[in-house]
Design a protein around this motif. Sequence first.
Motif, mmCIF file in Angstrom:
data_model
loop_
_atom_site.group_PDB
_atom_site.id
_atom_site.type_symbol
_atom_site.label_atom_id
_atom_site.label_comp_id
_atom_site.label_asym_id
_atom_site.label_seq_id
_atom_site.Cartn_x
_atom_site.Cartn_y
_atom_site.Cartn_z
ATOM 1 N N SER A 244 34.866 -24.152 49.103
ATOM 2 C CA SER A 244 34.203 -23.487 47.941
ATOM 3 C C SER A 244 34.117 -22.066 48.073
ATOM 4 C CB SER A 244 33.024 -24.272 47.299
ATOM 5 O OG SER A 244 32.029 -24.260 48.903
ATOM 6 N N THR A 245 34.446 -21.423 46.803
ATOM 7 C CA THR A 245 34.111 -19.806 46.780
ATOM 8 C C THR A 245 33.190 -19.617 45.729
ATOM 9 O OG1 THR A 245 36.005 -19.385 47.939
ATOM 10 C CG2 THR A 245 35.160 -17.556 46.810
ATOM 11 N N GLY A 294 17.446 -7.810 50.595
ATOM 12 C CA GLY A 294 18.630 -7.397 51.641
ATOM 13 C C GLY A 294 18.580 -8.386 52.920
ATOM 14 N N ARG A 295 18.235 -9.453 52.837
ATOM 15 C CA ARG A 295 18.544 -10.479 53.846
ATOM 16 C C ARG A 295 20.005 -10.919 53.864
ATOM 17 N NH1 ARG A 295 13.903 -12.588 51.795
ATOM 18 N NH2 ARG A 295 11.937 -12.092 52.972
ATOM 19 N N ALA A 296 20.534 -11.045 52.485
ATOM 20 C CA ALA A 296 22.057 -11.222 52.333
ATOM 21 C C ALA A 296 22.693 -10.393 51.383
ATOM 22 C CB ALA A 296 21.995 -12.881 51.904
ATOM 23 N N GLY A 297 23.868 -10.452 50.952
ATOM 24 C CA GLY A 297 24.423 -9.677 50.170
ATOM 25 C C GLY A 297 25.842 -10.399 49.722
ATOM 26 N N VAL A 298 26.327 -9.447 48.914
ATOM 27 C CA VAL A 298 27.804 -9.931 48.186
ATOM 28 C C VAL A 298 28.806 -9.147 48.406
ATOM 29 C CG1 VAL A 298 26.423 -11.221 46.532
ATOM 30 C CG2 VAL A 298 27.230 -9.066 46.133
ATOM 31 N N TYR A 299 30.286 -9.461 48.012
ATOM 32 C CA TYR A 299 31.128 -8.421 48.304
ATOM 33 C C TYR A 299 31.624 -7.901 47.082
ATOM 34 C CZ TYR A 299 31.542 -8.468 53.550
ATOM 35 O OH TYR A 299 31.158 -8.140 54.871
ATOM 36 N N ILE A 300 31.989 -6.789 46.751
ATOM 37 C CA ILE A 300 32.421 -6.204 45.650
ATOM 38 C C ILE A 300 33.575 -5.215 46.087
ATOM 39 C CG2 ILE A 300 32.082 -4.835 43.239
ATOM 40 C CD1 ILE A 300 29.073 -5.855 43.596
ATOM 41 N N ASN A 301 34.785 -5.729 45.429
ATOM 42 C CA ASN A 301 36.038 -4.792 45.762
ATOM 43 C C ASN A 301 35.956 -4.305 47.102
ATOM 44 O OD1 ASN A 301 36.710 -4.672 43.213
ATOM 45 N ND2 ASN A 301 35.428 -2.787 42.653
ATOM 46 N N GLY A 302 35.666 -5.443 48.109
ATOM 47 C CA GLY A 302 35.946 -5.363 49.482
ATOM 48 C C GLY A 302 34.868 -4.692 50.198
ATOM 49 N N SER A 303 33.650 -4.348 49.520
ATOM 50 C CA SER A 303 32.541 -3.789 50.206
ATOM 51 C C SER A 303 31.403 -4.629 50.082
ATOM 52 C CB SER A 303 32.197 -2.257 49.673
ATOM 53 O OG SER A 303 33.243 -1.313 49.656
ATOM 54 N N GLY A 335 32.631 -17.207 50.307
ATOM 55 C CA GLY A 335 33.824 -17.735 50.414
ATOM 56 C C GLY A 335 34.744 -16.322 50.747
ATOM 57 N N GLY A 336 36.125 -16.796 50.900
ATOM 58 C CA GLY A 336 37.035 -15.587 51.169
ATOM 59 C C GLY A 336 36.628 -14.924 52.317
ATOM 60 N N PRO A 337 36.596 -13.534 52.125
ATOM 61 C CA PRO A 337 36.163 -12.740 53.228
ATOM 62 C C PRO A 337 34.687 -12.861 53.589
ATOM 63 C CG PRO A 337 36.189 -11.342 51.436
ATOM 64 C CD PRO A 337 36.728 -12.897 50.961
ATOM 65 N N HIS A 338 33.946 -13.392 52.768
ATOM 66 C CA HIS A 338 32.533 -13.776 53.166
ATOM 67 C C HIS A 338 32.356 -15.037 53.462
ATOM 68 C CE1 HIS A 338 28.372 -12.537 53.213
ATOM 69 N NE2 HIS A 338 28.055 -12.622 51.854
ATOM 70 N N HIS A 339 32.269 -15.566 54.697
ATOM 71 C CA HIS A 339 32.054 -16.745 55.076
ATOM 72 C C HIS A 339 30.907 -17.502 55.034
ATOM 73 C CE1 HIS A 339 32.574 -20.479 57.388
ATOM 74 N NE2 HIS A 339 33.754 -20.316 57.628
ATOM 75 N N PRO A 340 30.735 -18.686 53.993
ATOM 76 C CA PRO A 340 29.467 -19.218 53.639
ATOM 77 C C PRO A 340 28.337 -19.226 54.940
ATOM 78 C CG PRO A 340 31.352 -20.426 52.698
ATOM 79 C CD PRO A 340 31.819 -19.604 53.662
ATOM 80 N N VAL A 341 29.061 -19.379 56.058
ATOM 81 C CA VAL A 341 27.967 -19.712 57.172
ATOM 82 C C VAL A 341 27.343 -18.485 57.313
ATOM 83 C CG1 VAL A 341 27.921 -19.755 59.641
ATOM 84 C CG2 VAL A 341 29.248 -21.536 58.366
ATOM 85 N N LYS A 342 27.894 -17.375 57.323
ATOM 86 C CA LYS A 342 27.426 -16.011 57.526
ATOM 87 C C LYS A 342 26.210 -15.771 56.564
ATOM 88 C CE LYS A 342 30.956 -13.722 60.241
ATOM 89 N NZ LYS A 342 32.087 -12.586 59.960
#
Length: 369
Positions: A244-245, A294-303, A335-342
């Motif tokens: 899942s992503t 700030g504990r977690a975050g997301v990825y937008i256009n690789g950042s 998902g993708g570059p942002h592994h769910p475990v992390k």
Amino acid sequence: MPEAKETVLEIDLGALAHNYRYLRSKIDKEVKFLSVVKAFAYGNDSVIIARKLEELGTDYFAVAYVEEGVHLRKNGITKPILVLHPQFTHFEEIIENCLEPNIYSEKILRSFIQTAERLKQKDYPVHIKFNTGLNRLGFDDHEVQLVRKLTAETSTIKIASVFSHLAASEDWKERDFTVGQIDLFRKMTWELIKDMDREPLLHICNTSGVINYPKAAFSMVRSGIGLYGFGNDKTVDPYLRPVSTLKTIISQIRKLDKGDTVGYNRSFKVEKPTRIATLPVGHADGINRIYGNGRAGVYINGSYAPIAGNVCMDIIMVDVTGIDCHEGDEVIVFGGPHHPVKFAEAGGTISYELITGIQRRVTRKVIPE
């Protein structure tokens, strides 16, 4: 692959097939495979996942509750379905839908036999659960003779399998305990089945058991979390692919100045000129408040963009200062570059809780194999 235009959970059936084949490769060909699809297939979609697993050749399914099994039957799933935590009030429904109950206590055993007798069943398949140390559900060592007696006295049921559950198969520090569980299971099982004309299926290995204790595969193994891309071990995770992503989009971007605040309780205080993006996903979708501030975050256009302030019911805000992004751009939550475990670890939890918490109001999108 087209970008997301709303909050969607992409279900990658190619990843599911990869994980299934990898886990299958760890056991002998004659060992059967039980796929666990409880909790909406770990937060994905139980019908979509089960249909693909039937196509791949799984031998059995397992769900937690009767209604989950009924849902699969109503959607055309035909393989045997083990109900792991049935209640006696649902026994008629189990039989009506050709589901197979886990029998884990004297009360449940006697009650199911009575129901089977009343409905004039013969050799109805049941599964006997032994407690070998998890201390959750199951018959204890001193109850084996009772199970032998009660099952031998009736022709309404037959034992399809005998199983137990490992408590710490992913933890090598607990190896002695795990080996003790396997040995106790072997002893209890032999005491139960030694005079039977037909040996039932035997299973104790979960995902980590399949990987770490393949010699304890007996005649069937069970896998839940491994099918969805998680091995409970950082050395195993690279061989699996998360199914899942979770994606969403940027709804709005605003510029804030020093002294401004963001969100409920004004928990994010702006200390310099900042760009904040608002995303249509929140704790009602499964991204809980533990990920905020700030504990977690997301990825937008690789950042990477950290969550700013508290998670709202339907919305999160993220800090996109310095990120080249625009309203309508795709966001990868995990998902993708942002592994769910992390992502899960950033909130102080585990992948199980994260992925099973994604609510059904989130659109599911199937990525075919």
